[in-house]
Design a protein around this motif. Structure first.
Motif, mmCIF file in Angstrom:
data_model
loop_
_atom_site.group_PDB
_atom_site.id
_atom_site.type_symbol
_atom_site.label_atom_id
_atom_site.label_comp_id
_atom_site.label_asym_id
_atom_site.label_seq_id
_atom_site.Cartn_x
_atom_site.Cartn_y
_atom_site.Cartn_z
ATOM 1 N N THR A 198 0.874 -1.177 0.000
ATOM 2 C CA THR A 198 0.000 0.000 0.000
ATOM 3 C C THR A 198 0.904 1.217 0.000
ATOM 4 O OG1 THR A 198 -1.569 -1.199 1.380
ATOM 5 C CG2 THR A 198 -1.883 1.178 1.223
ATOM 6 N N LEU A 199 0.652 2.123 -0.916
ATOM 7 C CA LEU A 199 1.507 3.305 -1.050
ATOM 8 C C LEU A 199 1.550 4.099 0.250
ATOM 9 C CD1 LEU A 199 3.180 5.199 -2.852
ATOM 10 C CD2 LEU A 199 1.055 6.253 -3.602
ATOM 11 N N GLU A 200 2.765 4.356 0.728
ATOM 12 C CA GLU A 200 2.932 5.088 1.980
ATOM 13 C C GLU A 200 3.125 6.571 1.684
ATOM 14 O OE1 GLU A 200 5.577 4.741 6.046
ATOM 15 O OE2 GLU A 200 6.561 4.325 4.153
ATOM 16 N N LEU A 201 2.393 7.394 2.416
ATOM 17 C CA LEU A 201 2.561 8.844 2.310
ATOM 18 C C LEU A 201 3.237 9.305 3.593
ATOM 19 C CD1 LEU A 201 2.084 11.552 0.935
ATOM 20 C CD2 LEU A 201 -0.223 11.560 1.828
ATOM 21 N N ASN A 202 4.484 9.716 3.475
ATOM 22 C CA ASN A 202 5.243 10.161 4.644
ATOM 23 C C ASN A 202 4.934 11.619 4.937
ATOM 24 O OD1 ASN A 202 6.950 8.278 5.999
ATOM 25 N ND2 ASN A 202 7.960 7.966 4.035
ATOM 26 N N ILE A 203 4.452 11.888 6.131
ATOM 27 C CA ILE A 203 4.083 13.255 6.516
ATOM 28 C C ILE A 203 5.066 13.739 7.572
ATOM 29 C CG2 ILE A 203 2.281 14.628 7.660
ATOM 30 C CD1 ILE A 203 0.280 12.592 6.327
ATOM 31 N N ASP A 204 5.638 14.923 7.340
ATOM 32 C CA ASP A 204 6.622 15.456 8.281
ATOM 33 C C ASP A 204 5.963 15.849 9.599
ATOM 34 O OD1 ASP A 204 9.454 16.181 6.768
ATOM 35 O OD2 ASP A 204 7.756 16.047 5.417
#
Length: 562
Positions: free
Chosen positions: A447-453
């Motif tokens: 599952t595509l991971e969206l890295n959030i700062d």
């Protein structure tokens, strides 16, 4: 998308760095998340210096390589600069050949034909060297696994210097020098250089031996910055310095070949993202559609009108490449559906008529759609050739090593590789690759991971913050554009679908009565129903500037919303 918020550093660390740099806590937190915790480290990050570049002689065999090139020049030998047909290879060949030609005439270039010779050092290239009396070949962005080819050249009295950045095999070729920071016995402090970056270290070493200052070779950094962007290497450490100064060259005094491309696209200030999506595909299109030598010719041309003719040819190659890429992607997606393979851990497709030049792009497109390790095969001579692409966190090179008994030849990186195999091995390989991946991959990586700062409030978004974030550039792996999230936002009523088939989303967002900010969500048009109802929702976004009729305003570039 799987939203993952990066861990927040200790509050004490944030306060210390914020105080030392006189910046807001938000900026201090972003820096700490990038491994920057002191004033000195921040200074190096925001103000890269050429003096931050490492001594090139720390690369194993560099002294031997320099000595052999000097000997070739003194003895008036013919030198052949040989490189791969992609952006990294062609920029590296343009860089080294044009540097050597400044003071020495007996230098020629050679790019293998993608279809006739395939990837890497070819026997045909060595035969060309023999027929034309070349006694030294310098291979760039390839060669670290060319054991048989280097032996073949040695039998013909031809020496090799290899400048590569791919992972070596168990044994190194019997070359005069093998410059590769990924060699286990190489203690160079930074091992993430691209092939053109290794080529630059070689000219840095040659220049320093002549007593030239580093500033003398800065004009070559437009090529290095382009290769860094195109080859998706981390923009950290030395690569950050090279990319930073390379982008300055591109925007102030680019070589004639780049000028010809930039004149066509009519864009004033380019970012490294523009280089990746505008300049690099055009350079790549030459090797994909015709021959990589066309790219080298453009990048080494010194006459603008001739360069513009070359750039127009390459523009045509790029248009053809786009049409083919779209057509083959549609066929590949159809093949996956017809074979009912949506539930697998891998995507492996094959058609003997697919154009070898675009299978890498098609593999990337399939990965975007199904988000799993992907291989796209086509016929290449009497064998099958494939391009492999992976998902974040999964090493496709290691997976291919696990299938080695079915493969003739392979090479590459963690996320992108190429291979050849015999046609009768295709089904065996496909089953083995599925088995290796299914047994070794963590299912959440599919599952595509969206890295959030970090999470922020809309009122924290100001022109001043934007000015500071711009100084975090150049962006890329290891230093991605900061991604934020905001909770409980609402559209002010202007939300609509825009673009062809209204596939993009244009909004005006507010949070707890904050001033509205415009937002654009590419390929998020299908979410319009959730917006129209005045529902509150969470957004993940980067900060952007929108220029319209001479006015510049802040806008959010939405990555996802829920």
């Amino acid at each position: 998308m799987r939203w993952t918020i990066k861990p927040k550093p200790e509050q004490k660390e944030i306060e210390q760095l914020s105080k030392a740099l006189k910046v807001e806590h938000l900026v201090a937190q972003l820096l700490l998340q990038r491994g920057i915790s002191t004033y000195e480290e921040a200074k190096k990050f925001f103000r890269p210096q050429l003096s931050d570049l490492h001594n090139p002689f720390l690369i194993k065999d560099m002294d031997i390589a320099v000595e052999r090139i000097q000997k070739a020049i003194n003895n008036e030998e013919n030198i052949l600069v040989y490189g791969d047909y992609d952006v990294d290879g062609t920029t590296a060949v343009a860089l080294l050949s044009s540097y050597l030609l400044e003071n020495y005439p007996n230098v020629a270039t050679y790019i293998p034909d993608r279809y006739d010779e395939g990837y890497g050092v070819s026997l045909k290239g060595i035969d060309f060297a023999e027929d034309n009396d070349f006694s030294l070949i310098i291979a760039l962005d390839c060669g670290v696994k060319a054991i048989d080819q280097v032996n073949y050249a040695k039998e013909k009295g031809i020496d090799f210097i290899i400048c590569d950045h791919h992972r070596p095999g168990k044994k190194l070729p019997n070359a005069i020098a093998v410059l590769d920071p990924k060699r286990e016995d190489c203690e160079y402090p930074y091992d993430e250089l691209c092939g053109c970056g290794v080529g630059f270290k070689l000219i840095q070493a040659l220049a320093s031996t002549k007593g030239d200052a580093i500033e003398e070779i800065v004009p070559y950094l437009d090529l290095v910055a382009t290769a860094i962007g195109a080859d998706i290497v981390p923009i950290t450490g030395e690569n950050r310095v090279l990319a930073y100064f390379g982008m300055q060259v591109i925007n102030s005094n680019p070589r004639i070949g780049f000028k010809a491309i930039i004149n066509q696209i009519k864009k004033k200030e380019l970012t490294i993202t523009d280089v990746v999506f505008i300049i690099a595909p055009r350079i790549n299109a030459a090797g994909r559609m015709k021959h990589g030598q066309h790219a080298v010719n453009l990048l080494t041309e010194t006459n603008l009108s001739q360069a513009e003719t070359f750039a127009a040819e390459i523009e045509k190659f790029n248009t053809d490449r786009r049409d083919l890429d779209k057509e083959i992607t549609e066929q590949a997606l159809k093949q996956i559906k017809e074979h009912k393979e949506e539930g697998r851990f891998t995507s492996v497709v094959y058609n003997e008529n697919w154009h070898k030049g675009v299978i890498g792009i098609v593999a990337s497109r399939l990965t975007e759609t199904y988000y799993r390790p992907t291989l796209v095969f086509t016929k290449s001579g009497d064998k099958l050739a494939a391009s492999a692409r992976s998902v974040k966190g999964f090493d496709v090179y290691n997976a291919l090593e696990g299938c080695a008994e079915c493969i003739e030849q392979f090479g590459g990186h963690k996320y992108a590789a190429g291979l050849t195999l015999l046609e009768e091995q295709y089904k065996v390989f496909k089953a083995k690759f599925e088995e290796v991946v299914s047994e070794s991959i963590d299912p959440k990586l599919l599952t595509l991971e969206l890295n959030i700062d970090m999470q922020i409030e809309m009122q924290q978004i100001t022109p001043k913050l934007m000015r500071i974030l711009k100084q975090f550039a150049p962006f890329g792996p290891g230093n991605m554009t900061p991604t934020f999230m905001a909770e409980n936002v609402q559209d002010t009523g202007y939300g609509k679908g825009v673009g062809e088939y209204e596939k993009h989303l244009k909004l005006s967002l507010t949070q707890k009565g904050s001033k509205p900010i415009g937002a654009i969500g590419f390929n998020l048009g299908n979410k319009i129903g959730q917006i129209k109802t005045k529902n509150r929702f969470d957004i993940a976004f980067t900060l952007d500037e929108n220029e319209w009729q001479g006015n510049v305003s802040l806008q959010l570039k939405l990555k996802d919303l829920k």
